[in-house]
Design a protein around this motif. Structure first.
Motif, short mmCIF file in Angstrom:
data_model
loop_
_atom_site.label_atom_id
_atom_site.label_comp_id
_atom_site.label_asym_id
_atom_site.label_seq_id
_atom_site.Cartn_x
_atom_site.Cartn_y
_atom_site.Cartn_z
N TYR A 82 0.83 -1.20 0.00
CA TYR A 82 0.00 0.00 0.00
C TYR A 82 0.87 1.25 0.00
O TYR A 82 0.55 2.25 -0.65
N ARG A 83 1.95 1.19 0.77
CA ARG A 83 2.83 2.36 0.86
C ARG A 83 3.49 2.64 -0.49
O ARG A 83 3.61 3.78 -0.91
N ASP A 84 3.88 1.56 -1.16
CA ASP A 84 4.60 1.72 -2.43
C ASP A 84 3.68 2.04 -3.59
O ASP A 84 4.13 2.49 -4.64
N ASN A 85 2.40 1.77 -3.43
CA ASN A 85 1.46 1.92 -4.53
C ASN A 85 0.79 3.29 -4.43
O ASN A 85 -0.03 3.53 -3.55
N GLN A 86 1.12 4.15 -5.36
CA GLN A 86 0.62 5.53 -5.28
C GLN A 86 -0.91 5.60 -5.38
O GLN A 86 -1.53 6.45 -4.77
N SER A 87 -1.51 4.66 -6.17
CA SER A 87 -2.95 4.78 -6.38
C SER A 87 -3.76 4.12 -5.26
O SER A 87 -4.98 4.24 -5.23
N ALA A 88 -3.08 3.43 -4.35
CA ALA A 88 -3.81 2.78 -3.27
C ALA A 88 -3.98 3.73 -2.10
O ALA A 88 -3.08 4.48 -1.76
N VAL A 118 2.01 1.45 13.06
CA VAL A 118 1.21 2.66 13.31
C VAL A 118 1.76 3.88 12.57
O VAL A 118 1.00 4.56 11.88
N PRO A 119 3.06 4.17 12.65
CA PRO A 119 3.54 5.37 11.95
C PRO A 119 3.27 5.34 10.45
O PRO A 119 2.95 6.37 9.85
N SER A 120 3.34 4.15 9.82
CA SER A 120 3.11 4.12 8.38
C SER A 120 1.63 4.25 8.05
O SER A 120 1.26 4.60 6.94
#
Lengths: 445, 163
Positions: A82-88, A118-120
């Motif tokens: 999710y973090r790496d996927n800009q559209s998510a 939590v931070p992410s």
């Protein structure tokens, strides 16, 4: 024809939204077009419960260790995607975790993974953020990372058997989104910690506190919690006896809709109003409850008292509840309660053990008091249960109640009379005594 | 507009196969797409809905009328939706979800999506493939790798021949 794979991604995301996390992730195996759709759905919903504990405890421990690690790795990997996927964009995040099944696990249990997750999530989750973490260790064995109370998007937080000390709340921020807070068997360092938490959670609507260890007073007031609707406070009677003190709960609140109190003393603030209160359930309250007579309960529908010694005493408790629907009393004595209402249809359930000689009640006054109570509830449909008390095998059954009462010919109609008496030989004469104070439509033995 | 004059306004909707439908504005504006057109003043004549065929539009309008006749009672609305969708086959559901998406009707979109999800629930990969006619275009090695990546999601799932 493969119609489903042709649906636009927006629609597929919506369909996946309604699946569990596992099922959504599993769709990646269907075919290549499905490979990555699951990790763009707007909700993340993780839940872990340990495998069932069998006789072989060591096997359970080993299995739980592996499975839990797999689960943690899966969450890690998903969050990375999710973090790496800009559209998510995760609008909703739910994590519900039962860490272990037993207190006897010698391994140290830790929830340090939260420090990473939590931070992410703080910057990613826009709507619902739910966290529920349960441990079965003795309360206080598991430390809560400070990052939890610093998680601003939190909407729902439930913690069981954690340690709440100054360190746990050192990074607390105002949690303006927090609507529901549940704390069960938490070991708390001192009362100021609870106060600090409450003062940082101004939007709480539902507050559940159960078996809070070493907390002495809980204060709930309009000053901090403007939106509070439902409070549930209950404490273990066993623990209470060990600690030899009752928690005191102070309530100064007018927005409340539900109050549930178990095994604590309560104190309603001066000028407290109960305009919106629909449900009041008090169990094991020892402090006097006579002051309830001075309030109005215009919205009250449900009123229950269970084993409340605070209702003992000769004064009549007068409840002003024009819209009552259901009243229930259970306890080892007969209270003096009168309910003023304009309600056309309402029910009363009275559940009392027949214990002659207990609580200084002689058998005659037991029936006299019961008759008075039934008379004061006679506008309602009454369900009366008399229970056998195991300690008394010699029932003293008074001869003629009517002579001892007002002698009038009016009988209160009781919808249903249940007599739970194991000693069948006393039932006929006992039933006679009940019949001399009321007219049951049905009798169940 | 209806709200100003107090008389019910009727809109005419046109499907992509040129069928015309009359519907009360109060029901039609459940669709945000239609509501925006009405607010922009484009509702004077016929509202063309280029992405919806007549059969689906008829069904959507039945839903619009049915749901807007129910007062603000979420439970009753839910049971209406359940009943409305209960006899629809997957092909119809797919058309409906596309229409709901185009018309921007979140309540219908959610209900149909949930219904489709329900079909997939607790089913093996093989079952879902067969049910929806999804062609498995993975090589056995690729499929094994994807499965390995999602190993934890296969806990407690009943397997079948081509799972």
């Amino acid at each position: 024809m493969d119609i489903i794979s042709e649906l636009p991604d927006d629609v597929l995301r919506k369909i996946l939204y309604f699946l569990s996390q596992e099922e959504a992730a599993r769709t990646s195996v269907l075919s290549k077009p499905w490979r990555y759709i699951w990790c763009t759905r707007p909700n993340l919903d993780f839940s872990y419960t340990p495998p069932t504990m069998g006789v072989d405890y060591n096997r359970f421990r080993a299995e739980n260790k592996i499975k839990k690690q797999e689960f943690i790795s899966a969450v890690d990997a998903t969050l990375r995607r999710y973090r790496d996927n800009q559209s998510a964009c995760a609008e909703e995040f739910r994590l519900s975790m039962s860490l272990d099944n037993s207190n006897y696990d010698p391994d140290r249990v830790s929830v340090s993974f939260l420090e990473k997750w939590v931070p992410s999530l703080v910057n990613m989750v826009t709507k619902e953020f739910h966290l529920s973490i349960v441990s079965e260790r003795y309360p206080g064995r598991v430390e809560l990372p400070p990052v939890v109370w610093g998680c601003e998007p939190l909407r729902y937080l439930y913690l069981e058997k954690f340690l709440l000390d100054q360190k746990a709340i050192e990074r607390i921020v105002p949690l303006k989104n927090l609507k529901s807070l549940g704390l069960q068997e938490i070991l708390i360092e001192d009362d100021t910690i609870f106060g600090k938490i409450i003062s940082n959670c101004p939007s709480i609507e539902n507050l559940d506190v159960h078996g809070f260890l070493s907390l002495k007073t809980i204060k709930v007031s309009d000053d901090d919690l403007h939106n509070l609707k439902n409070v549930n406070f209950s404490f273990d009677t066993v623990l209470r006896d060990v600690l030899r003190e009752l928690r005191i709960i102070e309530i100064h609140h007018s927005s409340l809709e539900t109050i549930n109190i178990g095994n604590a003393n309560i104190c309603f603030g001066e000028g407290a109003g109960f305009l919106n209160l629909k449900y009041l359930n008090l169990g094991g309250v020892k402090s006097p409850l006579g002051h309830l007579s001075s309030y109005k309960f215009p919205s009250l529908e449900n009123l229950e008292f269970h084993d409340c010694d605070g209702l003992k005493g000769s004064e009549v408790l007068f409840i002003d509840a024009p819209n009552i629907v259901y009243f229930e009393f259970s306890g080892e004595f007969i209270p003096s309660i009168s309910i003023a209402t304009t309600s056309e249809e309402w029910e009363s359930c009275i559940d009392i053990p027949y214990v002659p000689g207990n609580n200084n009640d002689d058998p005659l006054s037991f029936f006299i008091k019961l008759k008075q109570l039934l008379e004061s509830l006679s506008d309602s449909e009454i369900y009366l249960t008399g229970n056998h008390s195991m300690h008394f095998n010699d029932y003293v059954i008074p001869e003629n109640i009517r002579n001892g009462c007002d002698g009038g010919n009016k009988y209160v109609v009781v919808e249903n009379l249940i007599l739970n008496f194991h000693l069948s030989s006393v039932i006929p004469s006992l039933l006679n005594r009940f019949l001399s104070i009321c007219r049951p439509r049905n009798v169940v033995n | 507009m209806a709200a100003e004059t107090g008389t019910p306004t009727t809109l005419t909707l046109k499907s992509n196969d040129d069928e015309l439908f009359s519907v009360a504005e109060s029901a039609a504006i459940l669709s945000v797409t239609i509501r925006n057109m009405v607010e922009d003043g484009c509702a004077g004549g016929v509202i063309p809905l280029d992405n919806v065929d007549g059969k689906t539009l008829a069904s959507v309008i039945t839903y619009m009328n049915g749901i807007s006749a129910i007062p603000a009672d979420e439970e009753k609305k839910k049971s209406y939706r359940d009943k409305f969708l209960s006899d629809k086959d997957f092909e119809t559901l797919a058309d409906m979800v596309l229409a709901a998406n185009y018309l921007n009707m979140s309540c219908l979109m959610d209900a149909v999506s949930a219904k489709i999800a329900q079909v997939m629930e607790k089913k093996s990969v093989g079952w879902v493939r067969r049910k929806f006619g999804i062609e498995n275009d993975y090589t056995p090695e690729e499929e094994a790798a994807v499965k390995e990546e999602h190993k934890w999601t296969f806990e407690g799932v009943e397997t079948d021949d081509d799972n």
